[in-house]
Structure formats: C-alpha cells, structure tokens
Design an enzyme around this catalytic site. Structure first.
Site, PDB file in Angstrom:
ATOM      1  N   ASP A 107     -21.107   1.128 -14.279  1.00 21.14           N
ATOM      2  CA  ASP A 107     -21.405   2.296 -13.136  1.00 21.14           C
ATOM      3  C   ASP A 107     -20.471   3.531 -13.493  1.00 21.14           C
ATOM      4  O   ASP A 107     -20.028   3.717 -14.648  1.00 21.14           O
ATOM      5  CB  ASP A 107     -21.331   1.778 -11.765  1.00 21.14           C
ATOM      6  CG  ASP A 107     -22.287   2.356 -10.829  1.00 21.14           C
ATOM      7  OD1 ASP A 107     -21.884   3.687 -10.330  1.00 21.14           O
ATOM      8  OD2 ASP A 107     -23.303   1.859 -10.509  1.00 21.14           O
ATOM      9  N   HIS A 140     -19.487   6.462  -6.944  1.00 24.21           N
ATOM     10  CA  HIS A 140     -20.753   5.339  -6.840  1.00 24.21           C
ATOM     11  C   HIS A 140     -20.061   4.281  -7.030  1.00 24.21           C
ATOM     12  O   HIS A 140     -20.661   3.136  -6.573  1.00 24.21           O
ATOM     13  CB  HIS A 140     -21.674   6.035  -7.724  1.00 24.21           C
ATOM     14  CG  HIS A 140     -23.099   5.481  -7.679  1.00 24.21           C
ATOM     15  ND1 HIS A 140     -23.473   4.561  -8.607  1.00 24.21           N
ATOM     16  CD2 HIS A 140     -24.054   5.801  -6.934  1.00 24.21           C
ATOM     17  CE1 HIS A 140     -24.764   4.170  -8.229  1.00 24.21           C
ATOM     18  NE2 HIS A 140     -25.227   4.985  -7.569  1.00 24.21           N
ATOM     19  N   SER A 292     -29.668   1.901  -5.200  1.00 24.29           N
ATOM     20  CA  SER A 292     -28.395   1.458  -5.880  1.00 24.29           C
ATOM     21  C   SER A 292     -27.796   0.349  -4.965  1.00 24.29           C
ATOM     22  O   SER A 292     -27.024  -0.405  -5.771  1.00 24.29           O
ATOM     23  CB  SER A 292     -27.406   2.685  -6.172  1.00 24.29           C
ATOM     24  OG  SER A 292     -27.929   3.579  -7.129  1.00 24.29           O
TER      25      SER A 292
END
Length: 335
Positions: A107, A140, A292
C-alpha cells in the site's frame, strides 16, 4: 511519468511488461529495458502502441501486459469514500505477534502510531516502508494496518510501499513486490487494497502468474469504488478473494462499491474508524469509507483464523460463515 487513457483503463505511456522469455521478441521495438525482481519493463520506441503490441505478443503465446496504472481507490466524485475525516482517540488492545501469522500489506506504507509502537514488525521497517505524509491518500496504508490488527491483534505485518501519497502505483511495482514475497517466508495473507481496469477487460497474465506463485498464501483485494460490475483487477483474478463494501449496517451493498459475480466476499466499508496520521486536523485517528477497508477486514478475519488452522482452511471458514442474499459471503467487522 506519462499516463495514457485506453477506454477507462490507464496505462504508462510507451511501456510494456514482459517475462524474460519474450524480450527477444520485442527487440526491434525496444528503446530501453529494465529487469528487476522477475519483471522486465520495456520502454518502447516512439509511435509503438503498447496495447497493440501486447495483443500481438499474446497471440504468439508470450506473457505480456501494458504497464497498467493501479490506485488505492479514492472516490474522486465525492461521497464518504472520497476522503478521511478526523475522529477522536480509539482505544485498541493489540497483541505482540504471538500467532506467528504474517499479513503482507502492499500500500502507501505505514506511519508510526501508538497501537504498534512496541511491535517487532514495526521496529524492523525501514524508511522505504513509511507512509506518505502528503497527497490525497496519505495515511491509506496506516488506516488499513489498524483495521488488520484490530481484527487479528496477534498477527504481524510485512509492509511494502507500492503506492505514492496520491494512491497511485502501477502493475510493474506490484509485480516486483509480489515477487519479493515468494519463498519459505511467504506471508499467510496478502492485502491488496488497490487495483484498476485493464485495457481489454482481461486479466494480466503476469499478475495472474505472480499470484499463482504464492500457493500457500491467501490474496485478498478490494473490488474498487467504481459502482460498476466491470471486472476490477486484481480482485477479479481467479484465486484472489475480491471484496466489496457494505453499508454501515452491514445489510446492503454500499453505493460506491464494485460488484458482480467476480466479487467473493462482502464486509462493511462505510464510516470505519482506524489509525491514521498525526497531521493537520488529525490526531492519529480517522473515519473513512471504501472497498479498500472492507478488504482489510476480510484479510484480518482470515489472519485471525490462520492462528489455529492452515490459512486456506481459515479462508474457507470465513467465507462460509454467513451469506447475504444476491451478494455472497458476509464477513462481519467485529472491531
């Protein structure tokens, strides 16, 4: 790096990906070539169309793909999946990696956070695995790490940064990261909260090969915030558990979620709270929405089950627990 739109797919302009066996077949169109971690990235001569050349090579039996752009799936046209929102402190009791289960998180990276300040896995990370601090999707990976560990508190993380702070990466970088996961120390679970469409809506053979080279690993990927049934890769690959997002009540598909017969599991993807960066209005915690994060909940559930059973048995148990009519397997949040 230049990006080219092909339909609603994005590719790196003038690039094609190959395995080593196909290099000689493209020599007359090659301007430069770089090989690393089992992937050859070919920069093509001006005027050569990567998609046309890919199709020609596949027709000859070679493994080839344009260098597709992959993203961490923001919802650019607004809504709850478009950005994180600040929230207050969240208390969490995380273990000390007692299960022996490792989850590879590919990620934006992971930032320092009180939840894992004393963990072995975070202490072993280098600067290259630190989360981005600027960009639309900075944080994120840190948000996902919190969801994973709250669901599987005794697991450890293996962090590889494949997305930048805006949530952008490409197939070449993902392939190289997956290649580095092979071997005796392969993780039990890989979480891919990223993806994209392909130029021909067919799976990239190189990406399929990379997943297939991890036979003892369960790969989980998000279905994308596309509100579409168009196949989203790598979630739609055979052998990958594609995860769509449910609303906060875990009753219906979230309006933004990708969907279709290629989606294998569903989990809450709206208004989840987790770890985040300490920056601006954020004090280390946020709420965010998207497929996600639904994928992270499924990865965490499988990792928790893998503490007591082989990981593929754990995955089968998680997916066989409950069903939602007209959708499929339900994986509850349990945070």
């Amino acid at each position: 790096m230049d990006v080219q739109a092909v339909g609603s797919a994005l590719i790196r302009s003038g690039q094609i990906l190959l395995d080593r066996s196909a290099v000689s077949a493209v020599s007359r169109w090659t301007q430069a070539i770089a090989e690393a971690d089992g992937v050859c990235v070919v920069r093509l001569s001006p005027g050569v169309d990567p998609c046309e050349l890919t199709q020609e090579l596949r027709d000859q039996g070679y493994r080839a793909s344009p260098n597709h752009v992959l993203t961490g799936q923001p919802l650019f046209f607004g809504g709850p999946a478009s950005r994180p929102f600040p929230t207050g402190e969240i208390r969490a009791s995380l273990g000390r990696e007692r299960s022996g289960v490792r989850v590879a998180l590919l990620d934006t990276g992971v930032a320092a956070h009180p939840w894992w300040a004393k963990s072995r896995w975070y202490g072993s990370l280098g600067e290259a695995a630190a989360d981005a601090v600027e960009g639309e999707q900075a944080g994120h990976g840190t948000f996902i790490a919190g969801l994973l560990l709250r669901r599987a508190p005794e697991a450890g993380l293996q962090v590889i940064r494949v997305l930048d702070g805006d949530g952008s990466g490409d197939e070449a970088r993902l392939l190289r990261a997956l290649h580095r996961l092979r071997g005796e120390r392969a993780p039990q679970v890989v979480n891919l909260s990223l993806g994209g469409h392909t130029f021909d809506d067919q799976p990239s053979p190189l990406l399929a090969d990379a997943v297939g080279a991890l036979p003892d690993t369960v790969v989980v990927a998000c279905a994308g915030n596309t509100a579409s049934d168009r196949p989203f890769w790598p979630a739609a690959l055979p052998g990958v558990i594609g995860v769509g997002a449910l609303d906060a009540a875990e009753q219906r598909r979230a309006a933004f979620s990708g969907h279709g017969p290629w989606v294998d599991a569903w989990a809450r993807g709206e208004w989840l709270a987790s770890s985040f960066l300490s920056t601006g209005d954020f004090s280390g915690y946020a709420t965010w929405s998207g497929t996600s994060f639904a994928a992270a909940l499924v990865s965490g559930a499988i990792a928790a089950g893998a503490a007591d059973a082989p990981v593929r048995e754990a995955a089968a148990a998680v997916l066989g627990d409950r069903q939602i009519p007209d959708l499929g397997a339900l994986v509850t949040a349990r945070l």
